[in-house]
Design a protein around this motif. Structure first.
Motif, PDB file in Angstrom:
ATOM      1  N   GLN A 177      -9.489  15.605   4.273  1.00 43.02           N
ATOM      2  CA  GLN A 177      -9.705  16.553   5.309  1.00 43.02           C
ATOM      3  C   GLN A 177     -10.708  17.287   5.566  1.00 43.02           C
ATOM      4  O   GLN A 177     -11.292  17.352   6.577  1.00 43.02           O
ATOM      5  N   GLN A 178     -11.319  17.764   4.570  1.00 50.84           N
ATOM      6  CA  GLN A 178     -12.174  18.840   4.443  1.00 50.84           C
ATOM      7  C   GLN A 178     -13.624  17.955   4.919  1.00 50.84           C
ATOM      8  O   GLN A 178     -14.596  18.399   5.694  1.00 50.84           O
ATOM      9  N   VAL A 179     -13.779  16.734   4.240  1.00 51.89           N
ATOM     10  CA  VAL A 179     -14.908  15.887   4.513  1.00 51.89           C
ATOM     11  C   VAL A 179     -15.034  15.601   5.823  1.00 51.89           C
ATOM     12  O   VAL A 179     -16.074  15.425   6.573  1.00 51.89           O
ATOM     13  N   ARG A 180     -13.733  14.980   6.358  1.00 46.80           N
ATOM     14  CA  ARG A 180     -13.716  14.844   7.924  1.00 46.80           C
ATOM     15  C   ARG A 180     -13.963  15.733   8.613  1.00 46.80           C
ATOM     16  O   ARG A 180     -14.775  15.464   9.504  1.00 46.80           O
ATOM     17  N   GLU A 181     -13.522  17.155   8.407  1.00 46.07           N
ATOM     18  CA  GLU A 181     -14.195  18.079   9.222  1.00 46.07           C
ATOM     19  C   GLU A 181     -15.807  18.279   9.384  1.00 46.07           C
ATOM     20  O   GLU A 181     -16.144  18.433  10.199  1.00 46.07           O
ATOM     21  N   LEU A 182     -16.298  18.055   7.767  1.00 42.25           N
ATOM     22  CA  LEU A 182     -17.576  18.221   7.887  1.00 42.25           C
ATOM     23  C   LEU A 182     -18.552  16.997   8.653  1.00 42.25           C
ATOM     24  O   LEU A 182     -19.559  17.296   9.237  1.00 42.25           O
ATOM     25  N   ILE A 183     -17.828  15.721   8.744  1.00 43.22           N
ATOM     26  CA  ILE A 183     -18.467  14.734   9.546  1.00 43.22           C
ATOM     27  C   ILE A 183     -18.304  15.156  11.097  1.00 43.22           C
ATOM     28  O   ILE A 183     -19.229  14.882  11.894  1.00 43.22           O
ATOM     29  N   ASP A 184     -17.202  15.614  11.623  1.00 42.28           N
ATOM     30  CA  ASP A 184     -17.068  16.248  12.735  1.00 42.28           C
ATOM     31  C   ASP A 184     -18.106  17.322  13.253  1.00 42.28           C
ATOM     32  O   ASP A 184     -18.689  17.250  14.307  1.00 42.28           O
ATOM     33  N   ILE A 185     -18.215  18.273  12.405  1.00 39.78           N
ATOM     34  CA  ILE A 185     -19.043  19.328  12.699  1.00 39.78           C
ATOM     35  C   ILE A 185     -20.868  19.133  12.371  1.00 39.78           C
ATOM     36  O   ILE A 185     -21.576  19.731  12.827  1.00 39.78           O
ATOM     37  N   SER A 186     -21.017  17.896  11.735  1.00 37.38           N
ATOM     38  CA  SER A 186     -22.561  17.709  11.431  1.00 37.38           C
ATOM     39  C   SER A 186     -23.083  17.062  12.649  1.00 37.38           C
ATOM     40  O   SER A 186     -22.679  16.242  13.381  1.00 37.38           O
ATOM     41  N   PRO A 187     -23.971  17.816  13.031  1.00 35.64           N
ATOM     42  CA  PRO A 187     -25.075  17.215  14.215  1.00 35.64           C
ATOM     43  C   PRO A 187     -25.870  15.843  13.824  1.00 35.64           C
ATOM     44  O   PRO A 187     -26.031  15.080  14.819  1.00 35.64           O
ATOM     45  N   LEU A 189     -26.418  12.740  10.451  1.00 37.30           N
ATOM     46  CA  LEU A 189     -25.638  11.741   9.430  1.00 37.30           C
ATOM     47  C   LEU A 189     -24.891  12.340   8.451  1.00 37.30           C
ATOM     48  O   LEU A 189     -25.245  13.429   7.870  1.00 37.30           O
ATOM     49  N   VAL A 190     -23.822  11.923   8.187  1.00 36.93           N
ATOM     50  CA  VAL A 190     -23.247  12.209   7.089  1.00 36.93           C
ATOM     51  C   VAL A 190     -23.214  10.821   6.201  1.00 36.93           C
ATOM     52  O   VAL A 190     -22.572   9.899   6.703  1.00 36.93           O
ATOM     53  N   VAL A 191     -23.509  10.975   5.157  1.00 35.13           N
ATOM     54  CA  VAL A 191     -23.501   9.853   4.148  1.00 35.13           C
ATOM     55  C   VAL A 191     -22.404  10.023   2.970  1.00 35.13           C
ATOM     56  O   VAL A 191     -22.825  11.024   2.075  1.00 35.13           O
ATOM     57  N   VAL A 192     -21.420   9.307   2.841  1.00 39.42           N
ATOM     58  CA  VAL A 192     -20.515   9.461   1.809  1.00 39.42           C
ATOM     59  C   VAL A 192     -21.018   8.383   0.886  1.00 39.42           C
ATOM     60  O   VAL A 192     -20.836   7.270   1.002  1.00 39.42           O
ATOM     61  N   ASP A 193     -21.360   9.007  -0.282  1.00 37.17           N
ATOM     62  CA  ASP A 193     -21.903   8.292  -1.416  1.00 37.17           C
ATOM     63  C   ASP A 193     -20.874   7.896  -2.423  1.00 37.17           C
ATOM     64  O   ASP A 193     -20.473   8.686  -3.141  1.00 37.17           O
ATOM     65  N   PHE A 199     -13.614   3.554  -9.450  1.00 33.76           N
ATOM     66  CA  PHE A 199     -12.609   4.186 -10.316  1.00 33.76           C
ATOM     67  C   PHE A 199     -11.983   5.310  -9.544  1.00 33.76           C
ATOM     68  O   PHE A 199     -11.104   6.205 -10.321  1.00 33.76           O
ATOM     69  N   ALA A 200     -11.910   5.262  -8.122  1.00 28.83           N
ATOM     70  CA  ALA A 200     -11.381   6.512  -7.615  1.00 28.83           C
ATOM     71  C   ALA A 200     -10.213   6.151  -6.677  1.00 28.83           C
ATOM     72  O   ALA A 200      -9.509   7.354  -6.437  1.00 28.83           O
ATOM     73  N   ASP A 201     -10.116   5.246  -6.300  1.00 34.40           N
ATOM     74  CA  ASP A 201      -8.947   4.585  -5.322  1.00 34.40           C
ATOM     75  C   ASP A 201      -8.966   5.504  -3.882  1.00 34.40           C
ATOM     76  O   ASP A 201      -7.893   6.142  -3.658  1.00 34.40           O
ATOM     77  N   SER A 202      -9.972   5.868  -3.617  1.00 34.27           N
ATOM     78  CA  SER A 202      -9.967   6.592  -2.311  1.00 34.27           C
ATOM     79  C   SER A 202     -11.609   6.075  -1.502  1.00 34.27           C
ATOM     80  O   SER A 202     -12.403   6.163  -2.323  1.00 34.27           O
ATOM     81  N   THR A 203     -11.487   6.019  -0.277  1.00 38.42           N
ATOM     82  CA  THR A 203     -12.648   5.710   0.481  1.00 38.42           C
ATOM     83  C   THR A 203     -12.650   5.847   1.679  1.00 38.42           C
ATOM     84  O   THR A 203     -11.683   5.952   2.386  1.00 38.42           O
ATOM     85  N   PHE A 204     -13.819   6.192   2.216  1.00 37.81           N
ATOM     86  CA  PHE A 204     -14.439   6.529   3.935  1.00 37.81           C
ATOM     87  C   PHE A 204     -14.714   5.361   4.677  1.00 37.81           C
ATOM     88  O   PHE A 204     -14.786   5.211   5.673  1.00 37.81           O
ATOM     89  N   MET A 205     -14.644   4.010   3.994  1.00 39.48           N
ATOM     90  CA  MET A 205     -15.162   2.792   4.626  1.00 39.48           C
ATOM     91  C   MET A 205     -14.324   2.494   5.865  1.00 39.48           C
ATOM     92  O   MET A 205     -14.654   2.412   6.838  1.00 39.48           O
ATOM     93  N   ASP A 212     -19.267   8.358  14.820  1.00 37.60           N
ATOM     94  CA  ASP A 212     -20.652   7.668  15.094  1.00 37.60           C
ATOM     95  C   ASP A 212     -21.639   8.174  14.099  1.00 37.60           C
ATOM     96  O   ASP A 212     -22.842   7.547  14.176  1.00 37.60           O
ATOM     97  N   ASN A 213     -21.264   8.858  13.321  1.00 39.36           N
ATOM     98  CA  ASN A 213     -22.627   9.758  12.641  1.00 39.36           C
ATOM     99  C   ASN A 213     -22.034   9.434  10.909  1.00 39.36           C
ATOM    100  O   ASN A 213     -22.494  10.129  10.093  1.00 39.36           O
ATOM    101  N   LEU A 214     -21.039   8.342  10.630  1.00 41.56           N
ATOM    102  CA  LEU A 214     -20.983   8.170   9.172  1.00 41.56           C
ATOM    103  C   LEU A 214     -21.518   7.131   8.615  1.00 41.56           C
ATOM    104  O   LEU A 214     -21.495   5.873   9.205  1.00 41.56           O
ATOM    105  N   LEU A 215     -22.133   7.108   7.522  1.00 39.69           N
ATOM    106  CA  LEU A 215     -22.382   5.915   6.755  1.00 39.69           C
ATOM    107  C   LEU A 215     -21.850   5.889   5.438  1.00 39.69           C
ATOM    108  O   LEU A 215     -21.762   7.044   4.706  1.00 39.69           O
ATOM    109  N   VAL A 216     -21.386   4.812   4.676  1.00 44.59           N
ATOM    110  CA  VAL A 216     -20.778   4.755   3.334  1.00 44.59           C
ATOM    111  C   VAL A 216     -21.726   3.874   2.432  1.00 44.59           C
ATOM    112  O   VAL A 216     -22.072   2.923   2.787  1.00 44.59           O
ATOM    113  N   LEU A 217     -22.101   4.640   1.376  1.00 49.44           N
ATOM    114  CA  LEU A 217     -22.802   4.246   0.427  1.00 49.44           C
ATOM    115  C   LEU A 217     -22.188   3.456  -0.796  1.00 49.44           C
ATOM    116  O   LEU A 217     -21.471   4.187  -1.471  1.00 49.44           O
TER     117      LEU A 217
END
Ligand SMILES: *Cc1c(COP(=O)(O)O)cnc(C)c1O
Length: 362
Positions: A177-187, A189-193, A199-205, A212-217
């Motif tokens: 939820q905190q990462v989503r807030e950062l994507i919302d408030i960032s003017p 790009l947000v790159v989620v690396d 090994f994580a079982d969680s993704t922003f894909m 509109d400002n999210l990229l997944v690496l």
């Protein structure tokens, strides 16, 4: 050194670049290598034979497919890239980080990341002349310090925010939820690396279609193909069409394209190796937690960060190395990493060798 060359060099090589030191890769020799998050497992012999037969068909005299169409099609289904989103390939994800930075670089612009995190964000920003803002993580659990992140984003209006998810070198996943807030408030790009996604079982894909400002690496390095150098950037064609102008036309060699395609046809083997490593991680975490005098941090990646008694990190690192095991000392990399060491999760045998060396060193 040649005084004449030094003289001319200092006039032309940018001072910001001269002030940096090159990314340090230690000499390994015969050490057990637990410093770079590599997958210790190789392929079964019949699979190696099959791969070599594929390589026989590759034309080394021809340039590679500049768009790597076949490979991208396979990656699209393997990585479950959402419909409508595009893929761009890099010579490792490091190259993709560099391409993103080059595309936004202009005087006065900023790249932002929590710290400690992956050191290349800061270094690449310096290479291309961007300001870098590192926002300290919460000292107690390495979570995001949200008030500090909000304040820094509002003040610096970063062109790019890099978030390592899970975070290298701390191993934790930031709160979704905190990462989503950062994507919302960032003017910008947000790159989620997601280098450690396996090994994580969680993704922003799946969120790519929502923001509109999210990229997944992604990268295949930590899954067992570090030697191939293949990074994958996913996101809207609106962004990737621009970034692709900076990519050098033949950045993925014919050998890499053919080998990666082959590896993806056997993705179940890579996934089974990652699953084994996740089990070994739980065993190693439990064994480390049972040791007196060290603090072990939770991990959703294929490495574990731990803190040793104050002032002893250098000695313990060297003692483990003298016993034949190379890990990574994070002491000195950041105030938040004082007395911290990082170890890659490996086979039960190598993990055991590390544990024995650590116990002796303590
Ligand atoms: C290892 C790592 C990378 C780089 O991976 P390559 O694809 O091998 O260049 C990128 N990001 C993070 C967070 C990493 O730990």
């Amino acid at each position: 050194m040649n005084a004449g060359a030094v003289n001319i060099m200092t006039q032309w090589i940018r001072p910001q670049l001269r002030a940096l030191s090159a990314y340090h890769v230690p000499d390994v020799g015969h050490l057990i290598k637990l410093d770079a998050m590599e997958n210790p497992y190789t392929w079964p012999a019949p699979m190696v034979d099959e791969w070599l037969n594929v390589l026989r068909t590759v034309s080394l005299n021809r340039y590679p497919d500049p768009h790597a169409r076949d490979l991208k099609a396979r990656l699209r289904s393997t990585l479950q890239v959402p419909p409508g989103m595009d893929i761009m390939l890099g010579n490792g994800s490091d190259e993709l980080i560099q391409i993103i930075a080059m595309a936004v670089a202009a005087p006065g612009r900023t790249v932002l990341s929590p710290e400690p995190s992956f050191s290349m964000y800061r270094m690449i920003a310096a290479f291309v002349g961007l300001e870098f803002v590192g926002v300290p993580l919460d000292a107690k659990d390495y979570g995001l310090d949200m008030p500090a992140m909000r304040e820094a984003i509002a003040r610096h209006r970063p062109a790019v925010v890099f978030l390592s998810y899970p975070n290298n070198p701390t191993g934790n996943l930031f709160d979704e939820q905190q990462v989503r807030e950062l994507i919302d408030i960032s003017p910008g790009l947000v790159v989620v690396d997601e280098a450690y996604n396996a090994f994580a079982d969680s993704t922003f894909m799946p969120y790519l279609t929502q923001y509109d400002n999210l990229l997944v690496l992604r990268t295949l390095s930590k899954m067992g193909l570090a030697g191939l150098r293949i990074g994958v950037l996913t996101g809207s064609p609106v962004w990737l069409n621009e970034l692709d102008k900076i990519r050098l036309p033949y950045n993925i060699s014919v050998l890499t394209q053919a080998s990666t395609e082959f590896a993806l046809r056997h993705y179940d083997i890579l996934e089974a190796q990652a699953a084994k490593l996740r089990d070994h991680r739980e065993q190693l975490l439990a064994a480390l937690r049972a040791l007196k005098g060290i603090t072990v941090y939770p991990s959703r990646a294929n490495f574990i960060l731990f803190r040793v008694p104050s002032g002893r990190a250098a000695h313990i690192f060297e003692s483990i190395k003298a016993q034949g095991v190379l890990i990574k000392s994070m002491h000195g990399a950041s105030a938040l990493l004082a007395d911290c060491l990082r170890v890659t999760v490996s086979t039960p045998e190598e993990n055991q060798a590390f544990l024995q060396a650590l116990e002796k060193a303590l």
